[in-house]
Motif scaffolding. Structure first.
Motif, PDB file in Angstrom:
ATOM      1  N   LEU A 100     -92.372  33.776  48.102  1.00 39.69           N
ATOM      2  CA  LEU A 100     -91.672  34.113  46.866  1.00 39.69           C
ATOM      3  C   LEU A 100     -91.025  35.481  47.064  1.00 39.69           C
ATOM      4  O   LEU A 100     -91.714  36.501  47.151  1.00 39.69           O
ATOM      5  N   THR A 101     -89.704  35.496  47.160  1.00 42.99           N
ATOM      6  CA  THR A 101     -88.949  36.720  47.408  1.00 42.99           C
ATOM      7  C   THR A 101     -88.341  37.224  46.104  1.00 42.99           C
ATOM      8  O   THR A 101     -87.715  36.458  45.368  1.00 42.99           O
ATOM      9  N   VAL A 102     -88.520  38.508  45.839  1.00 38.85           N
ATOM     10  CA  VAL A 102     -88.048  39.110  44.594  1.00 38.85           C
ATOM     11  C   VAL A 102     -86.717  39.807  44.856  1.00 38.85           C
ATOM     12  O   VAL A 102     -86.656  40.794  45.598  1.00 38.85           O
ATOM     13  N   ASN A 103     -85.650  39.307  44.267  1.00 34.09           N
ATOM     14  CA  ASN A 103     -84.348  39.950  44.326  1.00 34.09           C
ATOM     15  C   ASN A 103     -84.052  40.646  42.999  1.00 34.09           C
ATOM     16  O   ASN A 103     -84.882  40.657  42.094  1.00 34.09           O
ATOM     17  N   LYS A 104     -82.868  41.204  42.891  1.00 36.68           N
ATOM     18  CA  LYS A 104     -82.547  41.965  41.686  1.00 36.68           C
ATOM     19  C   LYS A 104     -82.505  41.085  40.450  1.00 36.68           C
ATOM     20  O   LYS A 104     -83.072  41.435  39.413  1.00 36.68           O
ATOM     21  N   GLU A 105     -81.848  39.937  40.543  1.00 36.48           N
ATOM     22  CA  GLU A 105     -81.644  39.096  39.367  1.00 36.48           C
ATOM     23  C   GLU A 105     -82.452  37.807  39.389  1.00 36.48           C
ATOM     24  O   GLU A 105     -82.517  37.122  38.371  1.00 36.48           O
ATOM     25  N   HIS A 106     -83.067  37.462  40.517  1.00 40.21           N
ATOM     26  CA  HIS A 106     -83.742  36.169  40.582  1.00 40.21           C
ATOM     27  C   HIS A 106     -84.852  36.182  41.632  1.00 40.21           C
ATOM     28  O   HIS A 106     -84.931  37.087  42.473  1.00 40.21           O
ATOM     29  N   LEU A 107     -85.692  35.163  41.561  1.00 42.40           N
ATOM     30  CA  LEU A 107     -86.725  34.912  42.560  1.00 42.40           C
ATOM     31  C   LEU A 107     -86.288  33.727  43.426  1.00 42.40           C
ATOM     32  O   LEU A 107     -85.605  32.823  42.944  1.00 42.40           O
ATOM     33  N   VAL A 108     -86.716  33.729  44.671  1.00 36.05           N
ATOM     34  CA  VAL A 108     -86.412  32.624  45.577  1.00 36.05           C
ATOM     35  C   VAL A 108     -87.737  32.089  46.123  1.00 36.05           C
ATOM     36  O   VAL A 108     -88.535  32.849  46.678  1.00 36.05           O
ATOM     37  N   LEU A 109     -87.959  30.782  45.954  1.00 32.95           N
ATOM     38  CA  LEU A 109     -89.168  30.136  46.468  1.00 32.95           C
ATOM     39  C   LEU A 109     -88.805  29.343  47.715  1.00 32.95           C
ATOM     40  O   LEU A 109     -87.914  28.490  47.682  1.00 32.95           O
ATOM     41  N   ARG A 110     -89.504  29.622  48.820  1.00 26.50           N
ATOM     42  CA  ARG A 110     -89.240  28.960  50.090  1.00 26.50           C
ATOM     43  C   ARG A 110     -90.533  28.388  50.663  1.00 26.50           C
ATOM     44  O   ARG A 110     -91.628  28.843  50.313  1.00 26.50           O
ATOM     45  N   LEU A 111     -90.370  27.425  51.557  1.00 25.83           N
ATOM     46  CA  LEU A 111     -91.463  26.935  52.384  1.00 25.83           C
ATOM     47  C   LEU A 111     -91.106  27.309  53.809  1.00 25.83           C
ATOM     48  O   LEU A 111     -90.088  26.876  54.346  1.00 25.83           O
ATOM     49  N   LYS A 112     -91.959  28.141  54.465  1.00 26.16           N
ATOM     50  CA  LYS A 112     -91.580  28.729  55.740  1.00 26.16           C
ATOM     51  C   LYS A 112     -92.665  28.546  56.795  1.00 26.16           C
ATOM     52  O   LYS A 112     -93.836  28.321  56.478  1.00 26.16           O
ATOM     53  N   THR A 113     -92.233  28.666  58.027  1.00 21.72           N
ATOM     54  CA  THR A 113     -93.120  28.781  59.178  1.00 21.72           C
ATOM     55  C   THR A 113     -92.636  29.978  59.996  1.00 21.72           C
ATOM     56  O   THR A 113     -91.496  30.431  59.828  1.00 21.72           O
ATOM     57  N   PRO A 114     -93.462  30.508  60.891  1.00 20.65           N
ATOM     58  CA  PRO A 114     -92.935  31.505  61.827  1.00 20.65           C
ATOM     59  C   PRO A 114     -91.819  30.889  62.661  1.00 20.65           C
ATOM     60  O   PRO A 114     -91.684  29.664  62.726  1.00 20.65           O
ATOM     61  N   PRO A 115     -91.013  31.712  63.297  1.00 20.57           N
ATOM     62  CA  PRO A 115     -89.898  31.172  64.101  1.00 20.57           C
ATOM     63  C   PRO A 115     -90.387  30.494  65.372  1.00 20.57           C
ATOM     64  O   PRO A 115     -90.302  31.027  66.471  1.00 20.57           O
ATOM     65  N   LEU A 116     -90.900  29.290  65.196  1.00 21.49           N
ATOM     66  CA  LEU A 116     -91.451  28.519  66.317  1.00 21.49           C
ATOM     67  C   LEU A 116     -90.444  27.546  66.909  1.00 21.49           C
ATOM     68  O   LEU A 116     -90.747  26.850  67.871  1.00 21.49           O
ATOM     69  N   GLY A 117     -89.285  27.450  66.287  1.00 20.56           N
ATOM     70  CA  GLY A 117     -88.355  26.400  66.673  1.00 20.56           C
ATOM     71  C   GLY A 117     -88.674  25.087  65.987  1.00 20.56           C
ATOM     72  O   GLY A 117     -88.154  24.033  66.358  1.00 20.56           O
ATOM     73  N   PHE A 118     -89.530  25.155  64.951  1.00 18.20           N
ATOM     74  CA  PHE A 118     -89.928  23.941  64.226  1.00 18.20           C
ATOM     75  C   PHE A 118     -88.893  23.626  63.154  1.00 18.20           C
ATOM     76  O   PHE A 118     -88.550  24.463  62.325  1.00 18.20           O
ATOM     77  N   LYS A 119     -88.374  22.404  63.151  1.00 21.20           N
ATOM     78  CA  LYS A 119     -87.298  22.007  62.246  1.00 21.20           C
ATOM     79  C   LYS A 119     -87.742  21.000  61.203  1.00 21.20           C
ATOM     80  O   LYS A 119     -86.914  20.360  60.566  1.00 21.20           O
ATOM     81  N   GLY A 120     -89.055  20.866  61.032  1.00 20.85           N
ATOM     82  CA  GLY A 120     -89.541  19.833  60.130  1.00 20.85           C
ATOM     83  C   GLY A 120     -89.534  20.209  58.661  1.00 20.85           C
ATOM     84  O   GLY A 120     -89.613  19.324  57.806  1.00 20.85           O
ATOM     85  N   VAL A 121     -89.452  21.518  58.334  1.00 17.76           N
ATOM     86  CA  VAL A 121     -89.530  21.915  56.929  1.00 17.76           C
ATOM     87  C   VAL A 121     -88.346  21.384  56.116  1.00 17.76           C
ATOM     88  O   VAL A 121     -88.547  20.786  55.049  1.00 17.76           O
ATOM     89  N   PRO A 122     -87.091  21.580  56.540  1.00 20.50           N
ATOM     90  CA  PRO A 122     -85.989  21.016  55.751  1.00 20.50           C
ATOM     91  C   PRO A 122     -86.077  19.506  55.591  1.00 20.50           C
ATOM     92  O   PRO A 122     -85.773  18.967  54.514  1.00 20.50           O
TER      93      PRO A 122
END
Length: 299
Positions: free
Chosen positions: A191-213
């Motif tokens: 959950l990233t806090v920006n000035k006007e909005h929040l962004v919710l993401r599902l993430k992994t470390p940069p493993l080269g894994f492409k399954g999340v999208p």
């Protein structure tokens, strides 16, 4: 100030040739100085009598030819002083220098205003993020959300971030995905806090894994029913009006939406986590996973 104005005038002065008088002023023939007027007269004569087959140097070097054919004038001394600048050109140069000076002053004024705005925003952000954190953190903490520097287990995951910047919900144990970086959870909500909005993401470390999208795309209809938004890549949704510069209104509804999204994905999230762990294991061994990617969808 006068020096700078003078430099600006000289720098942006564009001279234009308005008149020219080309003459031969000096002649050196085989190392011997000669009268430049003789060569000037020879050239003038040959240009007017193109029917004669006489070389220019024959006319210059032969006294008989010079006497019979040429009418040399007096040798003129080369000018040594600087040419005067026409008033119209000087006025145009001054006008252009004044325009460019005003343009530079406007640019500096705009730059100063932008720097002031950035400083004001930075001060406001430094004051608003802690207030955002104070109001939201208790409810997030109850739901096992974390900050990178809140728990000793994650205190060295990434560079410590100020309160009210990012929150994450780990979905697996930390992995040492790179020798250059500290451990990170194999899968997590961010959950990233920006000035006007929040962004919710599902993430992994940069493993080269492409399954999340792909995983989020499978569940896109259910996610859209909950949030009213279509997921894109690893971004699940955005919460407008919930940033650090927003009024603390509607947080309960935002929290309910986040809970609903987490509950929707919880029954199947283990599959994508297992695939991320498998990708991590292959990375550790330095080999590529087997298969061509056409296997049945595990979700």
């Amino acid at each position: 100030m006068k020096y700078r104005d003078a430099q600006a005038t000289r720098r942006y002065y564009w001279p234009v040739v308005s008149d020219a008088d080309f003459r031969i002023t000096d002649v050196l023939d085989r190392g011997v100085p000669r009268n430049a007027a003789d060569l000037e007269a020879a050239l003038t004569f040959l240009l007017s009598r193109y029917d004669l087959d006489v070389g220019v140097w024959d006319l210059v070097r032969d006294p008989g030819l010079r006497t019979s054919l040429l009418s040399p004038g007096k040798r003129e001394v080369s000018p040594t002083g600087a040419a005067g600048v026409p008033e119209a050109l000087q006025a145009e140069a001054n006008e252009r220098a004044a325009f460019l000076k005003a343009l530079e002053e406007r640019r500096r004024a705009d730059q100063a205003r932008a720097e002031t705005a950035r400083a004001t925003r930075r001060l406001k952000e430094e004051d608003s993020r802690p207030r955002f954190h104070e109001l939201r953190w208790p409810s997030l903490c109850k739901r096992n959300w974390r900050m990178w520097d809140h728990d000793p287990q994650w205190s060295t995951v990434l560079k410590a971030k100020a309160p009210g910047t990012e929150y994450f919900l780990p979905l697996g144990d930390p992995v040492q995905w790179s020798s250059f970086f500290p451990p990170a959870p194999i899968l997590y909500f961010l959950l990233t806090v920006n000035k006007e909005h929040l962004v919710l993401r599902l993430k992994t470390p940069p493993l080269g894994f492409k399954g999340v999208p792909e995983y989020l795309d499978v569940h896109s209809d259910g996610l859209e029913r909950i949030s009213g938004q279509r997921s894109r890549a690893e971004v699940i949704c955005r919460f407008r009006g919930q940033g650090w510069d927003s009024e603390p209104v509607g947080w309960d509804e935002t929290l309910e939406t986040i809970d609903a999204i987490v509950n929707l994905l919880s029954p199947t999230i283990g599959s994508v986590r297992s695939e991320a762990e498998e990708q991590f294991a292959y990375n550790q061994l330095g080999i590529e996973p087997e298969g061509d990617g056409d296997s049945d969808d595990p979700w």
